[in-house]
Design a protein around this motif. Structure first.
Motif, PDB file in Angstrom:
ATOM      1  N   GLU A 144       0.377 -17.219 -15.227  1.00 21.39           N
ATOM      2  CA  GLU A 144       0.785 -17.357 -13.976  1.00 21.39           C
ATOM      3  C   GLU A 144       2.231 -16.975 -13.796  1.00 21.39           C
ATOM      4  OE1 GLU A 144      -0.633 -20.445 -11.635  1.00 21.39           O
ATOM      5  OE2 GLU A 144      -2.764 -19.828 -11.760  1.00 21.39           O
ATOM      6  N   ARG A 145       2.945 -17.605 -14.714  1.00 18.39           N
ATOM      7  CA  ARG A 145       4.312 -17.440 -14.572  1.00 18.39           C
ATOM      8  C   ARG A 145       4.818 -15.785 -14.876  1.00 18.39           C
ATOM      9  NH1 ARG A 145       6.572 -22.927 -17.722  1.00 18.39           N
ATOM     10  NH2 ARG A 145       5.863 -24.253 -16.185  1.00 18.39           N
ATOM     11  N   ARG A 146       4.029 -15.337 -15.861  1.00 18.18           N
ATOM     12  CA  ARG A 146       4.235 -14.133 -16.439  1.00 18.18           C
ATOM     13  C   ARG A 146       3.984 -13.058 -15.202  1.00 18.18           C
ATOM     14  NH1 ARG A 146       2.033 -12.239 -21.906  1.00 18.18           N
ATOM     15  NH2 ARG A 146       3.854 -13.234 -22.769  1.00 18.18           N
ATOM     16  N   LEU A 147       2.778 -13.266 -14.378  1.00 18.80           N
ATOM     17  CA  LEU A 147       2.312 -12.477 -13.390  1.00 18.80           C
ATOM     18  C   LEU A 147       3.340 -12.524 -12.282  1.00 18.80           C
ATOM     19  CD1 LEU A 147      -1.401 -12.895 -13.696  1.00 18.80           C
ATOM     20  CD2 LEU A 147      -0.258 -10.932 -14.524  1.00 18.80           C
ATOM     21  N   THR A 148       3.868 -13.794 -12.065  1.00 17.54           N
ATOM     22  CA  THR A 148       4.629 -14.060 -10.821  1.00 17.54           C
ATOM     23  C   THR A 148       5.992 -13.204 -11.129  1.00 17.54           C
ATOM     24  OG1 THR A 148       3.729 -16.078 -10.611  1.00 17.54           O
ATOM     25  CG2 THR A 148       5.883 -15.687  -9.687  1.00 17.54           C
ATOM     26  N   ARG A 149       6.704 -13.470 -12.456  1.00 18.73           N
ATOM     27  CA  ARG A 149       7.701 -12.657 -12.778  1.00 18.73           C
ATOM     28  C   ARG A 149       7.737 -11.089 -12.534  1.00 18.73           C
ATOM     29  NH1 ARG A 149       9.063 -14.880 -17.805  1.00 18.73           N
ATOM     30  NH2 ARG A 149       7.628 -13.269 -18.761  1.00 18.73           N
ATOM     31  N   ARG A 150       6.416 -10.743 -13.140  1.00 16.86           N
ATOM     32  CA  ARG A 150       6.317  -9.352 -13.135  1.00 16.86           C
ATOM     33  C   ARG A 150       6.386  -8.896 -11.604  1.00 16.86           C
ATOM     34  NH1 ARG A 150       3.057  -5.458 -16.751  1.00 16.86           N
ATOM     35  NH2 ARG A 150       2.806  -3.863 -15.342  1.00 16.86           N
ATOM     36  N   GLU A 151       5.533  -9.588 -10.843  1.00 16.83           N
ATOM     37  CA  GLU A 151       5.548  -9.088  -9.381  1.00 16.83           C
ATOM     38  C   GLU A 151       6.947  -9.215  -8.526  1.00 16.83           C
ATOM     39  OE1 GLU A 151       2.710 -11.830  -7.662  1.00 16.83           O
ATOM     40  OE2 GLU A 151       0.953 -10.946  -8.682  1.00 16.83           O
ATOM     41  N   LYS A 152       8.013 -10.072  -8.956  1.00 19.59           N
ATOM     42  CA  LYS A 152       9.244 -10.129  -8.549  1.00 19.59           C
ATOM     43  C   LYS A 152       9.977  -9.022  -8.754  1.00 19.59           C
ATOM     44  CE  LYS A 152       9.452 -15.264  -7.928  1.00 19.59           C
ATOM     45  NZ  LYS A 152      10.078 -16.558  -8.340  1.00 19.59           N
ATOM     46  N   GLN A 153       9.691  -8.381 -10.214  1.00 25.38           N
ATOM     47  CA  GLN A 153      10.371  -7.411 -10.534  1.00 25.38           C
ATOM     48  C   GLN A 153       9.947  -6.202  -9.873  1.00 25.38           C
ATOM     49  OE1 GLN A 153       9.489  -7.473 -14.939  1.00 25.38           O
ATOM     50  NE2 GLN A 153      11.497  -8.508 -15.444  1.00 25.38           N
ATOM     51  N   ILE A 154       8.626  -5.989  -9.588  1.00 26.54           N
ATOM     52  CA  ILE A 154       8.229  -4.710  -8.953  1.00 26.54           C
ATOM     53  C   ILE A 154       8.694  -5.020  -7.463  1.00 26.54           C
ATOM     54  CG2 ILE A 154       6.191  -3.757  -7.902  1.00 26.54           C
ATOM     55  CD1 ILE A 154       4.705  -4.646 -10.384  1.00 26.54           C
ATOM     56  N   ALA A 155       8.680  -6.206  -7.060  1.00 26.55           N
ATOM     57  CA  ALA A 155       9.271  -6.136  -5.696  1.00 26.55           C
ATOM     58  C   ALA A 155      10.672  -5.854  -5.308  1.00 26.55           C
ATOM     59  CB  ALA A 155       9.022  -7.526  -4.827  1.00 26.55           C
TER      60      ALA A 155
END
Length: 119
Positions: free
Chosen positions: A87-98
């Motif tokens: 979940e942390r990895r996916l959250t970090r990835r979504e923030k990078q995309i945003a």
């Protein structure tokens, strides 16, 4: 109604399935018993049994309790890794995309032996 055989004894009627029963059986999911949730539930049950039984009286029971604890700790570690870290990895990835930043590759192709690199 039960039928009678040649000796006069009654026999049970042969079971026949209706079309609805056949389709219900055909639509059942293919259950896979050798999966993580099944084994984890089994070891949780074994741990509860070990706690309720108290201290083991013989060496085999003590070894079984250690095996159960090892399997349960492996299962808990897997749950923590899958739930929290992913979940942390996916959250970090979504923030990078945003933010419009380039997304890091999750996995890198690493060639252990150079002769296997045939690209």
């Amino acid at each position: 109604m039960a039928a009678r055989n040649q000796k006069g004894a009654t026999t049970a009627p042969s079971p026949t399935l209706t079309e609805a029963q056949r389709s219900k059986i055909a639509n059942l999911p293919d259950w896979r018993w050798r999966t993580f949730p099944v084994f984890f539930a089994f070891f949780v049950g074994m741990l509860v049994m070990a706690v309720l039984n108290g201290a083991p009286d013989n060496q085999l029971a003590a070894i079984a309790q250690f095996v159960v604890l090892a399997a349960l700790s492996y299962g808990l570690a897997r749950i923590v890794v899958r739930k929290l870290l992913m979940e942390r990895r996916l959250t970090r990835r979504e923030k990078q995309i945003a933010r419009g930043e380039p997304v890091d590759d999750e996995y890198e192709d690493v060639v252990v032996y150079p002769e296997q690199n045939k690209r």
